[in-house]
Scaffold this motif. Structure first.
Motif, PDB file in Angstrom:
ATOM      1  N   LEU A   1       4.491 145.066  51.739  1.00 32.80           N
ATOM      2  CA  LEU A   1       5.238 145.513  52.911  1.00 32.80           C
ATOM      3  C   LEU A   1       5.588 146.986  52.794  1.00 32.80           C
ATOM      4  CD1 LEU A   1       6.871 145.094  55.537  1.00 32.80           C
ATOM      5  CD2 LEU A   1       8.797 144.407  54.085  1.00 32.80           C
TER       6      LEU A   1
ATOM      7  N   ILE B   1       6.966 142.612  62.514  1.00 35.75           N
ATOM      8  CA  ILE B   1       7.078 141.960  61.195  1.00 35.75           C
ATOM      9  C   ILE B   1       7.810 140.644  61.409  1.00 35.75           C
ATOM     10  CG2 ILE B   1       8.043 142.143  58.863  1.00 35.75           C
ATOM     11  CD1 ILE B   1       7.888 145.177  59.206  1.00 35.75           C
TER      12      ILE B   1
ATOM     13  N   TRP C   1       2.736 140.818  58.732  1.00 35.57           N
ATOM     14  CA  TRP C   1       2.543 142.110  59.379  1.00 35.57           C
ATOM     15  C   TRP C   1       1.668 141.830  60.587  1.00 35.57           C
ATOM     16  CZ3 TRP C   1       4.339 146.965  58.143  1.00 35.57           C
ATOM     17  CH2 TRP C   1       3.722 148.051  58.756  1.00 35.57           C
TER      18      TRP C   1
END
Length: 116
Positions: free
Chosen positions: A59, A38, A48
């Motif tokens: 997320l 990340i 991502w």
């Protein structure tokens, strides 16, 4: 098991050594598969792997998807050197709340001679 091809006195004897090189190769591939990266850029945008996320909700949805996997993947957080700590902290808190057990930070040391 492999057969040793040597002189006539050793002909037909079996080698008892195990070649572990293929096993090491497979383990490295598996290690790479089970790591999620990340990234947080200096504006606070979250990526991502290489996909730009729409925000914290996306997320959290992705993290919920991986928390149930066995073995659970390791999450690596890479923050831009100019990002406010708040943005990286929000990602860290999200992983903690979802239940991700393995979180690491990716850092790169300063390299002399490179302009920022």
């Amino acid at each position: 098991m492999a057969l040793h091809v040597g002189g006539p006195e050793e002909e037909g004897t079996a080698m008892s050594d195990i070649n572990v090189t293929p096993l090491v190769d497979v383990m490295l591939v598996l290690l790479i598969i089970f790591i999620i990266t990340i990234a947080v850029d200096k504006q606070g945008a979250i990526y991502w792997n290489t996909k730009l996320l729409s925000g914290q909700d996306e997320l959290q949805a992705l993290l919920r998807g991986i928390v149930r996997q066995e073995p659970q993947p390791e999450v690596h957080i890479r923050g831009d050197s100019n990002v406010r700590y708040q943005f990286v902290g929000q990602v860290l808190v999200a992983t903690q709340r979802i239940g991700i057990r393995k979180v690491a930070f990716i850092t790169e040391p300063d390299r002399p001679g490179l302009s920022k």
